[in-house]
Design a protein around this motif. Structure first.
Motif, short mmCIF file in Angstrom:
data_model
loop_
_atom_site.label_atom_id
_atom_site.label_comp_id
_atom_site.label_asym_id
_atom_site.label_seq_id
_atom_site.Cartn_x
_atom_site.Cartn_y
_atom_site.Cartn_z
N ALA A 167 0.84 -1.19 0.00
CA ALA A 167 0.00 0.00 0.00
C ALA A 167 0.88 1.25 0.00
O ALA A 167 2.01 1.24 0.49
CB ALA A 167 -0.94 0.01 1.21
N VAL A 168 0.32 2.30 -0.55
CA VAL A 168 0.94 3.62 -0.53
C VAL A 168 -0.05 4.57 0.14
O VAL A 168 -1.19 4.69 -0.32
CB VAL A 168 1.28 4.10 -1.96
CG1 VAL A 168 1.68 5.57 -1.94
CG2 VAL A 168 2.38 3.25 -2.56
N LEU A 169 0.37 5.18 1.24
CA LEU A 169 -0.46 6.17 1.92
C LEU A 169 -0.18 7.55 1.34
O LEU A 169 0.98 7.93 1.15
CB LEU A 169 -0.18 6.17 3.42
CG LEU A 169 -0.52 4.91 4.20
CD1 LEU A 169 -0.22 5.10 5.68
CD2 LEU A 169 -1.98 4.51 4.01
N CYS A 170 -1.24 8.28 1.07
CA CYS A 170 -1.12 9.61 0.47
C CYS A 170 -2.43 10.35 0.66
O CYS A 170 -3.49 9.73 0.72
CB CYS A 170 -0.79 9.48 -1.01
SG CYS A 170 -0.49 11.04 -1.86
N SER A 171 -2.37 11.66 0.79
CA SER A 171 -3.60 12.43 1.00
C SER A 171 -4.05 13.16 -0.27
O SER A 171 -4.60 14.26 -0.21
CB SER A 171 -3.41 13.43 2.14
OG SER A 171 -3.43 12.75 3.39
N VAL A 172 -3.82 12.52 -1.41
CA VAL A 172 -4.35 13.07 -2.65
C VAL A 172 -5.88 13.01 -2.60
O VAL A 172 -6.46 12.02 -2.14
CB VAL A 172 -3.80 12.29 -3.86
CG1 VAL A 172 -4.16 10.82 -3.79
CG2 VAL A 172 -4.28 12.90 -5.17
N ASP A 173 -6.53 14.05 -3.02
CA ASP A 173 -7.99 14.14 -2.94
C ASP A 173 -8.59 13.46 -4.17
O ASP A 173 -8.79 14.08 -5.22
CB ASP A 173 -8.43 15.60 -2.87
CG ASP A 173 -9.93 15.74 -2.64
OD1 ASP A 173 -10.57 14.72 -2.29
OD2 ASP A 173 -10.45 16.85 -2.82
N CYS A 174 -8.88 12.16 -4.04
CA CYS A 174 -9.46 11.40 -5.15
C CYS A 174 -10.55 10.49 -4.62
O CYS A 174 -10.64 10.24 -3.42
CB CYS A 174 -8.38 10.60 -5.88
SG CYS A 174 -7.65 9.29 -4.87
N GLN A 175 -11.36 9.98 -5.52
CA GLN A 175 -12.50 9.15 -5.15
C GLN A 175 -12.04 7.77 -4.71
O GLN A 175 -11.39 7.06 -5.46
CB GLN A 175 -13.45 9.01 -6.34
CG GLN A 175 -14.70 8.19 -6.06
CD GLN A 175 -15.62 8.84 -5.04
OE1 GLN A 175 -15.73 10.06 -4.98
NE2 GLN A 175 -16.29 8.03 -4.25
N PRO A 176 -12.36 7.34 -3.47
CA PRO A 176 -12.01 5.98 -3.06
C PRO A 176 -12.96 4.97 -3.67
O PRO A 176 -14.05 5.31 -4.15
CB PRO A 176 -12.14 6.03 -1.54
CG PRO A 176 -13.16 7.09 -1.29
CD PRO A 176 -12.99 8.11 -2.38
N ASP A 177 -12.55 3.72 -3.65
CA ASP A 177 -13.37 2.63 -4.18
C ASP A 177 -14.32 2.11 -3.12
O ASP A 177 -14.12 2.31 -1.91
CB ASP A 177 -12.49 1.50 -4.68
CG ASP A 177 -11.72 1.89 -5.93
OD1 ASP A 177 -12.37 2.11 -6.97
OD2 ASP A 177 -10.48 1.97 -5.87
#
Length: 336
Positions: A167-177
């Motif tokens: 996994a890669v943790l990141c706070s990019v604002d994108c739609q989760p699945d």
């Protein structure tokens, strides 16, 4: 972080990049949801426990095992260990390249590998089960990649459980699945994972993890500690020298050198699972027979099936229902 320095990215772009870098499967989980639903409240292992700033999303990457090694039935075949370690190496490289790409676009990111256990939780017991610092199987379920099976292994529609994840943790604002709501597992009426397990560690929606570790990591820390202890306890110098030069020492040395047999090991339960598009197409014909099956195992599976038919499910299922899902083979509705 000032937004002017960030390139807008959506989930589709992130997944496309991850696949281009070598991932076979990619899903994105909501870090806040993972924080709210830890797999084990006694040892939560949440994104917010790792980072105060960049745990908003968990980008989960999966790489399949090779079909050729899966068709080798022996659980302790070292060639499988080496092939699996190469899969891990590629997955680590993919994760790092994805992190660097995210950071080039203005989003700091953190790799959570499948080999990282929290050393602060070690209590001096070489047989202690050391879980990964973030439960990657649960993260994969939250990311919509699959569900947990009878022995709590991750099962995906494409490759069944025959994948390795990071996994890669990141706070990019994108739609989760969205996670799947109905289990992919066929339950105790299938039970191939339990029948094939050489250590007989599979329970009813559960697993004896410390016992499993003896097989999952056959040349790992506990075996190394035991071997060194046996050398110290040998009756004389000649016996100690023989043990130092033994095949066991050689295997441990090779495993320390490369990781094969330490971070890779038995995956019989993954090999024989009939779920996955790859099973019938690539490997099923070589794994019809399960030599580890016994009448005692068959009776345990039958007892599990009878209990479920009577509406009796174990506490382990209740604890993990969110990630196992509704039991679709019993006709349960997975909505909600």
């Amino acid at each position: 972080m000032v937004g002017v320095f960030q390139t807008p990215l959506d989930s589709g772009q992130i997944k496309e990049k991850a696949r281009a870098l070598g991932a076979d499967l990619v899903g994105i989980a909501d870090g806040a949801v993972m924080d709210a639903y830890p797999p084990d409240p006694r040892n939560p292992r949440r994104p917010k426990d790792l980072t105060e700033h960049d745990g908003g999303r968990a980008i989960v990457l999966a790489k399949r095992y090779s079909a050729g090694t899966t068709r080798i039935a022996r659980w302790d075949e070292r060639h499988k260990y080496y092939n699996d370690e190469l899969v891990l190496t590629m997955l680590e490289e993919t994760s790092l390249e994805l992190v660097l790409w995210l950071e080039d676009n203005g989003y700091p990111a953190i790799i959570v590998p499948p080999t990282h256990a929290d050393p602060w939780l070690y209590r001096g017991d070489e047989n202690q089960h050391m879980a990964t610092i973030l439960s990657l199987t649960h993260a994969a379920v939250e990311a919509g990649l699959g569900t947990l099976g009878l022995n709590q292994q991750l099962i995906t529609p494409e490759f069944g459980p025959r994948v390795m994840v990071t996994a890669v943790l990141c706070s990019v604002d994108c739609q989760p699945d969205e996670r799947l709501k109905t289990t992919l597992c066929l339950g105790p009426e299938c039970g191939r994972c339990l029948n094939a397990c050489p250590g007989d560690v599979v329970g009813h929606w559960d697993r004896d993890w410390p016992a499993c570790d003896r097989y999952r990591s056959p040349h790992g820390f506990s075996q190394l500690a035991e071997h060194l202890g046996d050398i110290l306890d040998a009756p004389d110098d000649a016996a100690r020298l023989d043990m130092i030069r033994s095949e066991n020492s050689f295997n441990l040395w090779q495993s320390i050198l490369r990781g094969a047999g330490v971070i890779t090991g038995c995956r019989r339960c993954q090999d024989v699972c009939p779920v996955g598009e790859d099973f019938a197409r690539m490997i099923g014909d070589s794994l019809d027979d399960i030599p580890e099956a016994t009448p005692a195992k068959a009776e345990r599976l039958a007892a599990m099936a009878r209990a479920e038919a009577a509406g009796e499910l174990p506490a382990a299922y209740d604890d993990q229902r969110r990630w196992i899902g509704a039991l679709g083979y019993r006709g349960e509705n997975g909505a909600g």
